[in-house]
Design a protein around this motif. Structure first.
Motif, PDB file in Angstrom:
ATOM      1  N   ILE A  54       0.848  -1.195   0.000  1.00  0.00           N
ATOM      2  CA  ILE A  54       0.000   0.000   0.000  1.00  0.00           C
ATOM      3  C   ILE A  54       0.878   1.236   0.000  1.00  0.00           C
ATOM      4  O   ILE A  54       1.837   1.344   0.783  1.00  0.00           O
ATOM      5  CB  ILE A  54      -0.930  -0.027   1.235  1.00  0.00           C
ATOM      6  N   LEU A  55       0.525   2.161  -0.879  1.00  0.00           N
ATOM      7  CA  LEU A  55       1.290   3.407  -0.985  1.00  0.00           C
ATOM      8  C   LEU A  55       0.927   4.326   0.177  1.00  0.00           C
ATOM      9  O   LEU A  55      -0.246   4.608   0.409  1.00  0.00           O
ATOM     10  CB  LEU A  55       0.956   4.078  -2.326  1.00  0.00           C
ATOM     11  N   ILE A  56       1.919   4.770   0.878  1.00  0.00           N
ATOM     12  CA  ILE A  56       1.691   5.606   2.066  1.00  0.00           C
ATOM     13  C   ILE A  56       2.867   6.576   2.151  1.00  0.00           C
ATOM     14  O   ILE A  56       3.762   6.539   1.315  1.00  0.00           O
ATOM     15  CB  ILE A  56       1.569   4.676   3.313  1.00  0.00           C
ATOM     16  N   ARG A  57       2.842   7.463   3.130  1.00  0.00           N
ATOM     17  CA  ARG A  57       3.969   8.400   3.280  1.00  0.00           C
ATOM     18  C   ARG A  57       4.549   8.338   4.681  1.00  0.00           C
ATOM     19  O   ARG A  57       3.865   7.951   5.620  1.00  0.00           O
ATOM     20  CB  ARG A  57       3.524   9.828   2.978  1.00  0.00           C
ATOM     21  N   MET A  58       5.780   8.772   4.771  1.00  0.00           N
ATOM     22  CA  MET A  58       6.391   8.940   6.088  1.00  0.00           C
ATOM     23  C   MET A  58       6.053  10.352   6.585  1.00  0.00           C
ATOM     24  O   MET A  58       5.559  11.184   5.827  1.00  0.00           O
ATOM     25  CB  MET A  58       7.914   8.763   6.001  1.00  0.00           C
ATOM     26  N   GLY A  59       6.361  10.616   7.835  1.00  0.00           N
ATOM     27  CA  GLY A  59       6.063  11.926   8.415  1.00  0.00           C
ATOM     28  C   GLY A  59       6.821  13.078   7.774  1.00  0.00           C
ATOM     29  O   GLY A  59       6.477  14.233   7.989  1.00  0.00           O
ATOM     30  N   ARG A 109       7.367   9.039   0.010  1.00  0.00           N
ATOM     31  CA  ARG A 109       6.445   7.972  -0.363  1.00  0.00           C
ATOM     32  C   ARG A 109       7.103   6.614  -0.124  1.00  0.00           C
ATOM     33  O   ARG A 109       8.233   6.390  -0.560  1.00  0.00           O
ATOM     34  CB  ARG A 109       6.096   8.089  -1.849  1.00  0.00           C
ATOM     35  N   VAL A 110       6.387   5.736   0.563  1.00  0.00           N
ATOM     36  CA  VAL A 110       6.885   4.376   0.774  1.00  0.00           C
ATOM     37  C   VAL A 110       5.722   3.414   0.547  1.00  0.00           C
ATOM     38  O   VAL A 110       4.561   3.819   0.568  1.00  0.00           O
ATOM     39  CB  VAL A 110       7.424   4.178   2.220  1.00  0.00           C
ATOM     40  N   THR A 111       6.048   2.161   0.325  1.00  0.00           N
ATOM     41  CA  THR A 111       4.979   1.162   0.263  1.00  0.00           C
ATOM     42  C   THR A 111       5.148   0.229   1.447  1.00  0.00           C
ATOM     43  O   THR A 111       6.259  -0.216   1.752  1.00  0.00           O
ATOM     44  CB  THR A 111       5.019   0.350  -1.051  1.00  0.00           C
ATOM     45  N   LEU A 112       4.048  -0.030   2.132  1.00  0.00           N
ATOM     46  CA  LEU A 112       4.055  -0.911   3.294  1.00  0.00           C
ATOM     47  C   LEU A 112       3.006  -1.995   3.089  1.00  0.00           C
ATOM     48  O   LEU A 112       2.036  -1.787   2.341  1.00  0.00           O
ATOM     49  CB  LEU A 112       3.738  -0.130   4.575  1.00  0.00           C
ATOM     50  N   SER A 113       3.190  -3.086   3.770  1.00  0.00           N
ATOM     51  CA  SER A 113       2.182  -4.145   3.697  1.00  0.00           C
ATOM     52  C   SER A 113       1.019  -3.772   4.610  1.00  0.00           C
ATOM     53  O   SER A 113       1.163  -2.913   5.496  1.00  0.00           O
ATOM     54  CB  SER A 113       2.786  -5.478   4.138  1.00  0.00           C
ATOM     55  N   ALA A 114      -0.104  -4.436   4.412  1.00  0.00           N
ATOM     56  CA  ALA A 114      -1.275  -4.170   5.257  1.00  0.00           C
ATOM     57  C   ALA A 114      -0.940  -4.416   6.722  1.00  0.00           C
ATOM     58  O   ALA A 114      -1.314  -3.625   7.603  1.00  0.00           O
ATOM     59  CB  ALA A 114      -2.431  -5.054   4.809  1.00  0.00           C
ATOM     60  N   ASP A 115      -0.196  -5.482   6.975  1.00  0.00           N
ATOM     61  CA  ASP A 115       0.166  -5.791   8.370  1.00  0.00           C
ATOM     62  C   ASP A 115       1.043  -4.706   8.978  1.00  0.00           C
ATOM     63  O   ASP A 115       0.912  -4.366  10.150  1.00  0.00           O
ATOM     64  CB  ASP A 115       0.896  -7.145   8.440  1.00  0.00           C
ATOM     65  N   GLU A 116       1.939  -4.192   8.166  1.00  0.00           N
ATOM     66  CA  GLU A 116       2.833  -3.129   8.677  1.00  0.00           C
ATOM     67  C   GLU A 116       2.033  -1.870   9.022  1.00  0.00           C
ATOM     68  O   GLU A 116       2.275  -1.225  10.036  1.00  0.00           O
ATOM     69  CB  GLU A 116       3.910  -2.805   7.634  1.00  0.00           C
ATOM     70  N   GLU A 167       8.340   8.535  11.526  1.00  0.00           N
ATOM     71  CA  GLU A 167       7.312   7.488  11.562  1.00  0.00           C
ATOM     72  C   GLU A 167       6.373   7.673  10.366  1.00  0.00           C
ATOM     73  O   GLU A 167       6.339   8.741   9.756  1.00  0.00           O
ATOM     74  CB  GLU A 167       6.504   7.577  12.868  1.00  0.00           C
ATOM     75  N   SER A 168       5.578   6.649  10.083  1.00  0.00           N
ATOM     76  CA  SER A 168       4.666   6.727   8.936  1.00  0.00           C
ATOM     77  C   SER A 168       3.462   7.612   9.254  1.00  0.00           C
ATOM     78  O   SER A 168       3.185   7.908  10.421  1.00  0.00           O
ATOM     79  CB  SER A 168       4.170   5.324   8.566  1.00  0.00           C
ATOM     80  N   THR A 169       2.757   8.017   8.204  1.00  0.00           N
ATOM     81  CA  THR A 169       1.556   8.819   8.430  1.00  0.00           C
ATOM     82  C   THR A 169       0.487   7.992   9.155  1.00  0.00           C
ATOM     83  O   THR A 169      -0.336   8.544   9.874  1.00  0.00           O
ATOM     84  CB  THR A 169       0.985   9.365   7.104  1.00  0.00           C
ATOM     85  N   ALA A 170       0.511   6.674   8.988  1.00  0.00           N
ATOM     86  CA  ALA A 170      -0.452   5.819   9.707  1.00  0.00           C
ATOM     87  C   ALA A 170      -0.201   5.924  11.220  1.00  0.00           C
ATOM     88  O   ALA A 170      -1.141   6.084  12.007  1.00  0.00           O
ATOM     89  CB  ALA A 170      -0.307   4.373   9.243  1.00  0.00           C
ATOM     90  N   TRP A 171       1.045   5.846  11.602  1.00  0.00           N
ATOM     91  CA  TRP A 171       1.422   5.957  13.022  1.00  0.00           C
ATOM     92  C   TRP A 171       1.032   7.349  13.540  1.00  0.00           C
ATOM     93  O   TRP A 171       0.400   7.477  14.593  1.00  0.00           O
ATOM     94  CB  TRP A 171       2.934   5.735  13.152  1.00  0.00           C
ATOM     95  N   ILE A 230      -9.047   3.765   5.519  1.00  0.00           N
ATOM     96  CA  ILE A 230      -8.813   5.106   4.961  1.00  0.00           C
ATOM     97  C   ILE A 230      -7.383   5.200   4.413  1.00  0.00           C
ATOM     98  O   ILE A 230      -7.155   5.703   3.313  1.00  0.00           O
ATOM     99  CB  ILE A 230      -9.066   6.208   6.039  1.00  0.00           C
ATOM    100  N   MET A 231      -6.432   4.669   5.166  1.00  0.00           N
ATOM    101  CA  MET A 231      -5.038   4.723   4.721  1.00  0.00           C
ATOM    102  C   MET A 231      -4.833   3.881   3.462  1.00  0.00           C
ATOM    103  O   MET A 231      -4.031   4.221   2.601  1.00  0.00           O
ATOM    104  CB  MET A 231      -4.090   4.196   5.813  1.00  0.00           C
ATOM    105  N   ALA A 232      -5.554   2.761   3.385  1.00  0.00           N
ATOM    106  CA  ALA A 232      -5.335   1.817   2.281  1.00  0.00           C
ATOM    107  C   ALA A 232      -6.148   2.150   1.031  1.00  0.00           C
ATOM    108  O   ALA A 232      -5.961   1.511  -0.013  1.00  0.00           O
ATOM    109  CB  ALA A 232      -5.691   0.410   2.756  1.00  0.00           C
ATOM    110  N   ASP A 233      -7.023   3.127   1.120  1.00  0.00           N
ATOM    111  CA  ASP A 233      -7.830   3.514  -0.047  1.00  0.00           C
ATOM    112  C   ASP A 233      -6.892   3.879  -1.206  1.00  0.00           C
ATOM    113  O   ASP A 233      -6.022   4.734  -1.040  1.00  0.00           O
ATOM    114  CB  ASP A 233      -8.702   4.726   0.335  1.00  0.00           C
ATOM    115  N   PRO A 234      -7.063   3.236  -2.362  1.00  0.00           N
ATOM    116  CA  PRO A 234      -6.111   3.512  -3.451  1.00  0.00           C
ATOM    117  C   PRO A 234      -6.279   4.886  -4.113  1.00  0.00           C
ATOM    118  O   PRO A 234      -5.426   5.308  -4.897  1.00  0.00           O
ATOM    119  CB  PRO A 234      -6.404   2.391  -4.451  1.00  0.00           C
ATOM    120  N   SER A 235      -7.379   5.596  -3.816  1.00  0.00           N
ATOM    121  CA  SER A 235      -7.595   6.907  -4.449  1.00  0.00           C
ATOM    122  C   SER A 235      -6.548   7.907  -3.963  1.00  0.00           C
ATOM    123  O   SER A 235      -6.120   7.856  -2.818  1.00  0.00           O
ATOM    124  CB  SER A 235      -8.968   7.463  -4.077  1.00  0.00           C
ATOM    125  N   ARG A 236      -6.197   8.815  -4.841  1.00  0.00           N
ATOM    126  CA  ARG A 236      -5.227   9.855  -4.442  1.00  0.00           C
ATOM    127  C   ARG A 236      -5.834  10.735  -3.347  1.00  0.00           C
ATOM    128  O   ARG A 236      -5.195  11.062  -2.356  1.00  0.00           O
ATOM    129  CB  ARG A 236      -4.880  10.713  -5.666  1.00  0.00           C
TER     130      ARG A 236
END
Lengths: 94, 355, 213
Positions: free
Chosen positions: B5-10, B14-21, B293-297, B53-59
């Motif tokens: 999943i495409l996500i961002r760090m703080g 841009r990084v890709t993380l697994s769902a578990d991560e 840390e990631s934006t999820a964190w 919400i984090m995993a939603d593929p929409s921009r």
């Protein structure tokens, strides 16, 4: 919420002047406008509602109220005190 | 669901993380906030909602129709004409042009103006200029129009101000003197906040914003609270927003109190109660973004703090979602994917009354 | 017996009681407790807790300063018992907020936590030009140069500092560390700084690692 495009400014007034939380503020505004809460952000409903009530629309319509003239109407409609409106009315002795 | 999943760090990378991560980051983020603030963690369904919400593929993501909240302006119109210092794009336009453009072209829920220094102290010597500008612009605006600035207690210490500098006294072990200097500066600041507030109220100010309170520590936060309470008595018709500068009030003094409550170390759910008691109409909360840390964190932390503050509050709570706060990455051009995820999460899960 | 002394040592640091900490240090040493053990299991455990509490907003700057003073005092006492060559190395850290930037508070907190952890600190204050960082580092015999920038417009001075160090042929002599609200690990990497610290606690941890190397 969309400001003058919808009812964002009106909800803002209620949070500011009556310290209303979001759902209470929306319910209050919707009741005063005579529409459903759901339609507060519906441009299609709000455009006409705002025009009919003379509380300002986002596009510039010649002769249509904006600024202080719209705010006077908003204060009346929402039954709130807006500081700038009170000052203006006192200056024009209304 | 994609494996990665495409996500961002703080810091915006841009990084890709697994769902578990991502799920693990959400769990760790909410646990961190709960431990620090001594507040409940997000529930399992809330964590799942945040993950979705984090995993939603929409921009860009957004809340459902009917769930929208308002945005209190934080110097947006200043960004039209200011330079990089204010995150601005440097368009040569007047303050009035910028404010009206923001209101009408951008559909702003609220607008504001402020001195380009964005501190109250420098407003004092040019107060008549500001009153004149405010009055003229308020004739033209329709949406709520604030005057905003930061208390910024640091400007009252030497060499910028009259009081001894605690940043010099504390390392020298002069704790008593450092505390006395902060108390003295607090008094000066309170007077200036009240002075500016009263003057603006006299020209019909629709609302005042004490922005980023506590940036110079607990005495800074106290000055804002005291000024707020005094202004509410002197000019009760003028609403006042009070926003904080971080997730807890930094104890530069450590012992100042408001209504018998020590301010240092207060987290948002505690801050909101004193802000409310002082008479604010809206409390603006801030949660620091950790760039490593990631934006999820980060967002899990922000949502956890937000939820606790909203539950404790009797006034609306708006969350600061600017650069480097509220889970928004620390970068000059906050990415729209992150900002929209932050906004959606804070409203849907954190139950924020506004942003 | 040692455990009791370690606990008392940690408590004295947590309470910022320099006299009591010194007394415990003397007492522990007179009882034959190994100085290094007394320091790490007792006093350092205390200062670590102080750092954590400060990071969580449960302990405040004046208390942190008092703990730092107490820590310095016991470190001196214990160090004096070691043979000259075996004394606990205390890194020297030069700190300052870069030119054009008047933000003082974050850097002051960093200075306090460094002192609390046994570093010798020279704080140049705020508005410090890149060249002055270098002049002062030379005079102080610094191991680490730490610069703080709180504005996106002043971060560039951290880059200037790296360039000036290279120009002067001193880049390998000092470790550089950057921090401040808009500063990130990426920025540190981009300008060639040796370390980035998210907050004061991380600054201390990274500085310790760099000193060990």
């Amino acid at each position: 919420m969309g400001g003058l495009r919808t009812a964002g400014d009106l909800v803002g007034w209620m949070q500011m002047t009556r310290k209303m939380k979001i759902n209470e503020a929306k319910k209050y505004v919707a009741q005063k406008l005579g529409i459903e809460v759901f339609d507060l952000t519906n441009e299609e409903v709000m455009r006409q509602t705002r025009e009919d009530l003379g509380i300002g629309v986002v596009t510039s319509v010649a002769g249509s109220p904006k600024g202080m003239r719209a705010k006077i109407k908003i204060a009346e409609l929402l039954d709130i005190h807006i500081n700038s409106v009170d000052l203006f009315l006192s200056q024009v002795k209304l | 669901m994609k494996d990665k999943i495409l996500i961002r760090m703080g810091d915006g990378e841009r990084v890709t993380l697994s769902a578990d991560e991502i799920k693990e980051d959400i769990r760790a983020g909410t646990q961190d906030a709960a431990r620090r603030g001594r507040i409940p963690e997000m529930t399992a369904p809330e964590q799942e909602q945040l993950f979705e919400i984090m995993a939603d593929p929409s921009r860009v993501v957004g809340v459902s129709p009917g769930e929208e909240v308002i945005v209190t302006d934080d110097g947006c119109s200043m960004s039209f004409y200011s330079g990089q210092d204010g995150g601005g794009v440097g368009v040569p336009m007047s303050r009035m042009q910028a404010i009206l453009t923001y209101e009408r072209a951008c559909g702003a829920d609220t607008t504001s103006m402020g001195h380009s220094d964005y501190s109250y102290k420098p407003v004092k010597p040019i107060i008549n200029y500001e009153m004149n500008e405010y009055y003229n612009i308020s004739m033209m605006t329709t949406a709520p129009f604030f005057y905003g600035a930061q208390p910024n207690l640091g400007l009252y210490y030497r060499p910028d101000g009259p009081c001894p500098n605690p940043a010099e006294l504390l390392p020298a072990g002069k704790i008593k003197e450092a505390r006395a200097a902060q108390e003295e500066a607090c008094e000066h600041l309170k007077k200036d906040l009240v002075f500016v507030g009263k003057k603006l109220a006299g020209v019909g100010c629709e609302g005042l914003n004490f922005d980023t309170c506590g940036s110079a520590g607990d005495a800074d936060f106290l000055a804002a609270l005291l000024a707020l309470r005094e202004l509410r008595q002197e000019v009760p018709q003028m609403p006042i927003i009070m926003g904080s500068s971080g997730e807890f009030v930094i104890g530069m003094h450590g012992e100042v109190t408001f209504d018998g409550r020590r301010l240092a170390g207060m987290y948002p759910h505690e801050q909101v109660k004193v802000v409310e008691a002082a008479g604010a109409c809206i409390y603006g909360m801030a949660v620091n973004t950790n760039t490593s840390e990631s934006t999820a964190w980060n967002l899990a932390r922000a949502v956890t703090f937000c939820k606790a503050a909203v539950e404790a509050a009797d006034i609306p709570v708006h969350v600061n979602v600017g650069m480097g706060v509220g889970g928004v990455p620390m970068m000059e051009q906050p990415p729209v994917d992150s900002v929209s995820r932050v906004s959606k999460s804070l409203v849907q899960i954190g139950k924020a009354d506004g942003l | 017996m040692s455990e009791k002394i370690f606990a008392a040592a940690a408590e004295a640091i947590e309470q910022g009681d320099a006299d009591r900490a010194a007394q415990i240090a003397e007492q522990g040493l007179s009882q034959g407790i190994n100085g290094m053990e007394l320091l790490t299991k007792g006093f350092v455990a205390g200062i670590n807790k102080v750092g954590d509490l400060f990071g969580e907003g449960r302990l405040f700057l004046p208390e942190l300063m008092m703990s730092a003073t107490a820590m310095q005092k016991v470190t001196d006492i214990i160090n004096a018992t070691f043979p000259a060559g075996k004394r606990e190395a205390r890194g020297r850290v030069l700190l300052g907020t870069v030119e054009g930037d008047l933000h003082d508070i974050g850097k002051t907190i960093v200075a306090a936590l460094f002192k609390a952890n046994g570093f010798e600190v020279k704080d140049l204050g705020r508005d410090v030009p890149a060249k002055r960082f270098i002049e002062e580092a030379e005079a102080f015999g610094a191991h680490i140069i730490g610069s703080s920038a709180l504005l996106t417009t002043t971060m560039v001075v951290q880059k200037e500092l790296e360039q000036e160090l290279k120009k002067a042929g001193l880049k390998d002599k000092y470790k550089t560390m950057v921090g401040g609200a808009p500063v990130t690990q990426r920025w540190a990497g981009r300008i060639g700084a040796d370390a980035y610290a998210e907050d004061a606690g991380e600054g201390v941890r990274k500085a310790m690692e760099m000193i060990k190397k």
